[in-house]
Design a protein around this motif. Structure first.
Motif, short mmCIF file in Angstrom:
data_model
loop_
_atom_site.label_atom_id
_atom_site.label_comp_id
_atom_site.label_asym_id
_atom_site.label_seq_id
_atom_site.Cartn_x
_atom_site.Cartn_y
_atom_site.Cartn_z
N ASP A 714 0.96 -1.64 -0.14
CA ASP A 714 0.00 0.41 -0.10
C ASP A 714 1.06 1.52 0.32
OD1 ASP A 714 -2.59 -1.76 0.23
OD2 ASP A 714 -1.73 -1.59 2.27
N ASP A 715 1.98 0.95 -0.49
CA ASP A 715 3.12 1.99 0.08
C ASP A 715 3.28 2.84 -1.55
OD1 ASP A 715 2.96 2.06 3.19
OD2 ASP A 715 4.76 0.44 2.92
N GLU A 716 3.29 3.73 -1.41
CA GLU A 716 3.96 4.70 -2.94
C GLU A 716 5.34 5.26 -2.53
OE1 GLU A 716 2.06 8.81 -2.96
OE2 GLU A 716 -0.07 7.74 -3.50
N ARG A 717 6.11 4.63 -1.96
CA ARG A 717 7.88 4.89 -1.51
C ARG A 717 8.31 3.81 -0.54
NH1 ARG A 717 8.84 8.93 1.85
NH2 ARG A 717 7.73 9.89 1.58
N PHE A 718 9.43 3.94 -0.47
CA PHE A 718 10.16 3.43 0.48
C PHE A 718 9.64 4.02 1.90
CE2 PHE A 718 12.14 1.14 -2.90
CZ PHE A 718 12.28 -0.32 -1.87
N GLN A 719 9.41 3.27 2.98
CA GLN A 719 9.46 4.00 4.08
C GLN A 719 10.46 3.35 5.04
OE1 GLN A 719 7.04 6.33 4.86
NE2 GLN A 719 5.73 6.26 2.88
N PHE A 720 10.58 3.73 6.50
CA PHE A 720 12.12 3.86 7.17
C PHE A 720 10.99 2.70 7.89
CE2 PHE A 720 13.20 4.31 11.54
CZ PHE A 720 14.57 4.00 11.86
N LEU A 721 11.34 1.88 8.33
CA LEU A 721 10.71 0.66 9.08
C LEU A 721 11.65 0.24 10.70
CD1 LEU A 721 8.95 -1.27 9.11
CD2 LEU A 721 10.35 -3.43 8.14
N LEU A 722 12.88 0.28 11.04
CA LEU A 722 13.73 0.08 12.25
C LEU A 722 15.59 0.37 11.94
CD1 LEU A 722 15.23 -2.96 11.95
CD2 LEU A 722 12.84 -3.84 11.96
N SER A 723 15.42 0.67 13.61
CA SER A 723 16.72 0.88 13.36
C SER A 723 17.33 -0.95 14.05
CB SER A 723 17.92 2.03 14.21
OG SER A 723 17.44 2.25 15.30
N ALA A 724 19.54 -0.52 12.99
CA ALA A 724 19.71 -2.21 14.44
C ALA A 724 21.32 -1.35 14.81
CB ALA A 724 19.95 -3.02 13.42
N GLU A 725 21.33 -2.07 15.34
CA GLU A 725 22.66 -1.63 15.82
C GLU A 725 24.15 -2.42 14.83
OE1 GLU A 725 23.38 -0.02 18.67
OE2 GLU A 725 21.85 0.31 18.94
N PRO A 726 24.82 -1.35 15.03
CA PRO A 726 25.82 -1.79 14.12
C PRO A 726 26.50 -3.48 14.41
CG PRO A 726 26.85 -0.13 15.57
CD PRO A 726 25.82 -0.84 16.29
#
Length: 770
Positions: A714-726
């Motif tokens: 349903d997204d027209e463009r990429f959306q930020f989902l989550l962040s991960a540690e190095p």
């Protein structure tokens, strides 16, 4: 150095023997190693035995040992020598006092037969012969007998008023004691040379009743014991004396030698047993020995065991053999010492020749300073058999460094009286003729003046170089510019002085420097120059002048950078530009003539120390219109600013000080390239999407993280989902429903806002329900 004894009386002996304690010491060392006993009970003294009377005297001697006083006691030192048919006893007291007492009361001599343990008194009250008895037996010309009579009966020697010090003073007592000890030492010395004198002095006794092969113990004790306790003398004893034939021991001393003058020899040896000697010599290869001393040679050193030294002169060079024989305490001669050979070389030089005249010949008419020869005429009236020949020698304080130098390579023939030598490089000096023999002995004629006029100019000095420095001049610390010039000395030895000249430009006329006259033995000149002029160079050259006023050529011109105390002009910033790829700066530097180089510095705002980025040569900067261009790519730092500055220096190391500082921040590019590979798949049984990624190169530090981006159905463009540690490298997504499709990618996000390029895009489709 021959030591001879010729004694008409006691005074002559006093002059000869300066070592009074040495004589007693030598006699004591001959008598060393004996034991003694003493008795001070008058009842015991009365128990005396006549010769031939046998008694058991063991108790008597034990009583003497028990009653002896050890603190002030003197010993009777006993030596014994057996001959088989007789036994000879020799003894000596420790000091003059004990000796005088024994001479007055006499001694008793007893022996114990060690086989039968029987004691026999051999003699009682043995005293020296009287003065009248001596005079009746010896002629007045017998110097040794006169010496003994003086030691025994000349009372003037014993008086303590014969002194340089006040009678009764410590000095007078000491001098009297020394005189008495000398008296005693002289008597003992004479007793070692003459058996008859030793017998009449009562320091020698011959036991002719001893049986061959039998062992005895001998005792020598005072005939009268001093009951006052003032003169305490321990009796002497010698035990285990076996009467057998005497076997002389080798006189084991090592002779050494030194040659002190032509045909003069000093022999030396070390001996700790005897006091006087006989020295003998023979020519090597012959059999007969020659006695060198008429009377016994006496050690003159008072130190026990010191080297004995004897001087001898021989008539001619050659090899000679020496040996030494000692006088022992029994008035006999020891075996000769080992033979020592000494070789005396010829040390007598030839009769010197005579120098008659000298002729100077200049053979080069075009240049009289070249090809100069001297013809030397001389004569030698006496021609020795070992004469080798003559050598002309030359002396000049500077040229030959104060030594005579030969002018030919080898001696001339013995019959030559004329020689021609090359004196081109010599100056007026002294000339002599040296005469040599086969033993390399040399004699010299009377020197004459060799006159050689110098017409050759010195060569140009080489190796001119300089060192510059600044030094404080006075209490105000005003700087002083010093230039130290050095050069190699000109090979000619007749340089009188060097002249130093200078100029501020090579097109100018060179002028003599103040104080620029340097002595010929020196090759250093220190010049003082102004330090506040805007001029880079000063020029020098040097030339040599010899003692004949010949002027040499100048050295090559030396260009020297002047020392300067003027601080250089400070650089300033002209333009700057900061981009994602780096920092560009353009600085404008000063155009001072003394400018040497520029240092470009950088530091972080929080740092105290500067880092040198570049060192720029001043001449290269001047060729670039005095611009200093710098493009710097420091480490990206978004939190702190970088600081830049320039410092200029002149050739004397004087600094301009830091320029005004340029401050800027460098964050680098907003997007950086770090390859990230993303993998993904859908696990139908668990209804979830699994993602994983790989990174080839990670950013430094910990101020970053991974970001997962998703574009759902349903997204027209990429959306930020989550962040991960190095440290994380995977992700699970439960949002995708059956039959739906989603797209994913991963990138690195820095806390300062920069980010990496996205990874590859992974598309995941969940299967529809069946």
């Amino acid at each position: 150095m021959k030591q001879r004894i010729n004694i008409p009386g006691l005074l002559t002996m006093l002059a000869l023997i300066g070592a009074l304690a040495g004589m007693a010491m030598n006699s004591s060392r001959s008598m060393a190693g004996t034991a003694g006993m003493y008795a001070d009970d008058d009842t015991i003294v009365r128990k005396r035995f006549l010769p031939g009377e046998i008694r058991d005297t063991a108790a008597f001697f034990e009583e003497m040992r028990a009653r002896q006083r050890k603190d002030f006691a003197a010993n009777i030192n006993v030596l014994v020598r057996t001959y088989g048919d007789s036994v000879v006893l020799r003894w000596a007291a420790d000091d003059y006092v004990a000796w005088r007492y024994l001479n007055r009361v006499g001694v008793n001599i007893s022996r114990v037969d060690e086989e039968t343990r029987m004691t026999e008194t051999l003699v009682t009250g043995l005293k020296p012969a009287t003065l009248e008895e001596f005079r009746s037996h010896y002629a007045e010309s017998d110097s040794l007998a006169a010496l003994v009579m003086g030691a025994l009966y000349d009372e003037n020697m014993a008086k303590n008023d014969v002194t340089k010090d006040e009678p009764g003073s410590m000095g007078a007592l000491y001098e009297s004691s020394q005189s008495q000890q000398l008296r005693y030492g002289l008597g003992l010395l004479a007793s070692e040379w003459r058996q008859d004198l030793a017998t009449r002095m009562a320091v020698r006794f011959t036991d002719r009743t001893a049986k061959r092969g039998r062992s005895y113990t001998y005792y020598i004790s005072p005939a009268v014991i001093d009951t006052t306790g003032k003169v305490i003398i321990r009796a002497g004893m010698k035990d285990s004396v076996k009467n057998e034939r005497f076997k002389p021991e080798p006189f084991d001393v090592t002779l050494t030698d030194s040659i002190s003058y032509p045909n003069g020899i000093h022999l030396s040896w070390t001996d700790r047993l005897y006091s006087s000697y006989e020295i003998e010599r023979r020519v090597q290869g012959t059999r007969e020995w020659k006695r060198l001393n008429k009377l016994p040679y006496v050690i003159m050193n008072i130190v026990p065991g010191a080297d004995c030294i004897y001087g001898d002169n021989v008539d001619e060079p050659g090899t000679y053999e020496y040996r030494v024989i000692a006088h022992d305490p029994f008035g006999e001669l020891t075996e000769p010492s080992p033979v020592h050979a000494v070789t005396i070389s010829d040390m007598r030089p030839p009769v010197p020749p005579r120098l008659t005249w000298i002729e100077i010949d200049r053979r080069n008419a075009d240049d009289p300073s070249k090809e100069i020869f001297a013809t030397i005429h001389f004569r030698k009236d006496t021609m020795e058999a070992d004469y080798v020949g003559a050598v002309p020698v030359y002396y000049h304080e500077r040229i030959t460094e104060g030594k005579w130098r030969p002018l030919v390579d080898k001696p001339l023939a013995p019959t030559d009286t004329v020689v021609t030598v090359d004196v081109t490089n010599l100056q007026t000096g002294q000339l002599a003729i040296a005469a040599y023999d086969t033993a390399h002995n040399v004699s010299y004629s009377i020197p004459q003046i060799l006159r050689v006029s110098d017409m050759k100019a010195p060569e140009a000095p080489k190796g001119l170089k300089a060192e510059c420095r600044l030094e404080p001049k006075d209490s105000l610390d005003l700087p002083l510019g010093l230039i130290t010039l050095t050069w190699q000395p000109v090979e000619n030895d007749d340089i009188d002085y060097y002249e130093v000249v200078f100029a501020n430009d090579t097109t100018h006329t060179f002028m003599a420097r103040k104080g620029g006259i340097v002595a010929g033995r020196d090759t250093v000149f220190v010049d003082t120059v102004a330090v506040d002029v805007n001029q880079k160079y000063i020029y020098y050259k040097v030339r040599a002048i010899d003692y004949s006023t010949n002027i040499g050529e100048f050295s090559d011109v030396l260009q020297v950078v002047r020392p300067s105390a003027v601080p250089p002009t400070v650089a300033h910033i002209d333009s700057t530009n900061v981009s994602g790829s780096g920092i560009f700066m353009r600085w404008i530097a000063g155009s001072d003539a003394q400018m040497a180089y520029h240092n470009v510095y950088r530091r972080l705002m929080s740092d105290k120390e500067w880092t040198v980025l570049r060192r720029c040569d001043a001449d290269s900067v001047k060729a670039h219109n005095n611009y200093i261009d710098l493009f710097d790519v420091p480490k990206v730092n978004s939190r702190e600013e970088y600081v830049y500055a320039i410092e200029s220096f002149n050739y004397s190391g004087i600094s301009s000080g830091l320029s005004l500082q340029y401050i800027t921040r460098f964050t680098g590019d907003a997007v950086f390239d770090t390859p990230i590979t993303l993998y993904g798949g859908y696990e139908e049984d668990k209804h979830m999407t699994r993602l994983a990624w790989e990174v080839n190169q990670l950013p430094e530090g910990k101020d970053w993280y991974f970001c997962v981006w998703r574009q759902g159905p349903d997204d027209e463009r990429f959306q930020f989902l989550l962040s991960a540690e190095p440290g994380e490298r995977d992700f699970t997504d439960y949002l995708l429903r059956p039959g739906q499709t989603a797209h994913y990618y991963v990138q690195i996000q820095m806390e300062d806002g920069r980010e990496s390029r996205p990874s590859n895009i992974v598309t995941i489709k969940a299967p529809a329900k069946r």
